[in-house]
Design a protein around this motif. Structure first.
Motif, PDB file in Angstrom:
ATOM      1  N   UNK A 148       0.793  -1.236  -0.112  1.00 52.85           N
ATOM      2  CA  UNK A 148       0.047  -0.003   0.019  1.00 52.85           C
ATOM      3  C   UNK A 148       1.041   1.389  -0.064  1.00 52.85           C
TER       4      UNK A 148
ATOM      5  N   UNK B 298       2.190   1.857  -3.444  1.00 56.17           N
ATOM      6  CA  UNK B 298       1.024   2.192  -4.176  1.00 56.17           C
ATOM      7  C   UNK B 298       0.983   3.898  -4.027  1.00 56.17           C
ATOM      8  N   UNK B 299       0.946   4.141  -2.705  1.00 58.29           N
ATOM      9  CA  UNK B 299       0.795   5.554  -2.299  1.00 58.29           C
ATOM     10  C   UNK B 299       1.858   6.525  -2.759  1.00 58.29           C
TER      11      UNK B 299
ATOM     12  N   UNK C  88      -0.339  11.916  -9.138  1.00 61.43           N
ATOM     13  CA  UNK C  88      -1.552  13.153  -8.724  1.00 61.43           C
ATOM     14  C   UNK C  88      -0.764  14.440  -9.225  1.00 61.43           C
TER      15      UNK C  88
ATOM     16  N   UNK D 185      -4.791   7.464  -9.228  1.00 63.23           N
ATOM     17  CA  UNK D 185      -5.007   6.298  -8.321  1.00 63.23           C
ATOM     18  C   UNK D 185      -5.102   5.114  -9.160  1.00 63.23           C
ATOM     19  N   UNK D 186      -5.954   4.709 -10.289  1.00 65.63           N
ATOM     20  CA  UNK D 186      -6.048   3.894 -11.003  1.00 65.63           C
ATOM     21  C   UNK D 186      -5.024   3.316 -11.763  1.00 65.63           C
TER      22      UNK D 186
ATOM     23  N   UNK E 191      -2.589   1.564  -9.070  1.00 66.90           N
ATOM     24  CA  UNK E 191      -2.871   0.319  -8.451  1.00 66.90           C
ATOM     25  C   UNK E 191      -2.429  -0.833  -9.889  1.00 66.90           C
TER      26      UNK E 191
ATOM     27  N   UNK F  89      -7.241  -4.839  -9.948  1.00 69.56           N
ATOM     28  CA  UNK F  89      -6.709  -3.845  -8.909  1.00 69.56           C
ATOM     29  C   UNK F  89      -7.221  -2.474  -9.490  1.00 69.56           C
TER      30      UNK F  89
ATOM     31  N   UNK G  74      -9.292   0.339  -7.297  1.00 68.87           N
ATOM     32  CA  UNK G  74      -8.794   1.573  -6.891  1.00 68.87           C
ATOM     33  C   UNK G  74      -9.807   2.449  -7.277  1.00 68.87           C
TER      34      UNK G  74
END
Lengths: 244, 244
Positions: free
Chosen positions: A138, A141-142, A149, A163-164, A167, B167, B171
């Protein structure tokens, strides 16, 4: 599509002072020997420090908990990933960039195949370690999503896209990583991750181009089955060009 | 693209006997009152059962741990999702199907906005609850991926595609869910999730079509800027048709 050769070099395993701490290595080696012999749950921090011949305080100097000794390199890899993304050129393609950042994780695993494979089998058996691993995934991924972003956030749906894509990139990377671990580290890790990340790139490649003035080019696309008479294709092209 | 109207109806909150267990509801209400008043860490199971006026054994009949009382509906939602996916028609579009399955989760949150928003703020403050939530999200993602692996697994890279699509769908769903929670449950949850899932569908819509005989059509695509002289386009088309 592959850009593994362009992926950044990772630093050697060093501590803040720039030297390899042998005590840290000794603690990891002792811990894994005991985890494999007795099982993870049956091994205490006291057992580990006794085998390594150091005190408890030395253990906690390097590792906040017993779980952390199982994943001794993730903090460094997360820091490397963040530094790599922060240093991104402004005109870098954002999807290519996060794919290259993900390659850093695979490279960390591939640096030490025997250790990585042992840990893979250990983690599968211990629910607490799986939970720890999820929290690490996680955080990777962030880190990717934060960078995306920043690059895409000013656009409509930029946060959603960030975000997509993050992931999808992590899932592709993890798919390749698991395949490699299941091959006991014998397969070509780099080829597997290039192939998997290529799929994520192909899904999102057309969407997030680098930020720039956008005057969409006025383009005509004609799709024809091979074998269509040429006069028919030319008529289609003419019609498309005439449309306004 | 939206198919929220086709999403399955969820059953009411019932136990195995088909009745709403009021004791379970009372325990959740008591727990949340205490979590908000005193904080999560400062509240014990003994505090919760004392306020609800029941014994400890009743608590553990419904909830394996204190964490589970914070997420009382995820097990039911996971079971609903699995049942929904298992009941999929053979010719259902797999990506649309997993998007509809993801809508079940948002619907569970939207059934009780005040509770969901309270829990969102609580979870942000307690690392242990965030870890629990990650493990739940991972189980949803695995449920979607398992279904997709069944549909796509026979194709080249089917497992990779299944994992990446699952995934991306999760997300997209979570992006919409978080936006809705940050609006304190005031925005239109259904519209937000339709929009977000539409993005995931657009990225993968062309890839995993239902299984069928595949004789790839031999197609020529010509892309030209509007304004290109027609003779030049025709020459490009001729060249493309001639290539074998």
């Amino acid at each position: 599509m592959s850009s593994s050769s362009a992926a950044p070099r990772r630093e050697d395993r060093t501590d803040a002072a720039g030297t390899r701490p042998p005590m840290r290595e000794a603690l990891v080696a002792a811990a894994f020997r005991l985890f494999l012999e007795r099982g993870y749950e049956q091994t205490t921090v006291d057992d580990i420090v006794a085998l390594a011949g150091v005190g408890r305080r030395s253990f906690f100097r390097y590792f906040p908990s017993k779980e952390d000794v199982v994943f001794p390199d993730h903090e460094r890899c997360l820091a490397d990933m963040t530094a790599f993304l922060t240093a991104s050129p402004e005109d870098a393609d954002p999807v290519t960039r996060v794919c290259d950042a993900a390659r850093l994780v695979l490279r960390m695993y591939a640096e030490n195949p025997a250790f990585s494979v042992q840990r893979y089998h250990l983690t599968k058996k211990v629910p607490g370690l799986r939970a720890y691993e999820l929290s690490v995934v996680w955080r990777y991924e962030r880190a990717l999503a934060e960078y995306l972003r920043g690059r895409l956030g000013g656009r409509p749906d930029g946060i959603l896209h960030a975000d997509v894509i993050a992931a999808a990139v992590v899932a592709a990377h993890n798919n390749a990583l698991r395949s490699w671990l299941r091959s006991d580290g014998r397969d070509d890790a780099g080829a597997a991750v290039d192939h998997a990340l290529g799929y994520a790139q192909s899904a999102f490649g057309g969407v997030p181009v680098p930020l720039r003035d956008e005057a969409p080019e006025d383009v005509v696309v004609v799709v024809s089955r091979r074998g269509t008479p040429l006069w028919q294709v030319v008529r289609e092209v003419e019609t498309a060009f005439a449309r306004d």
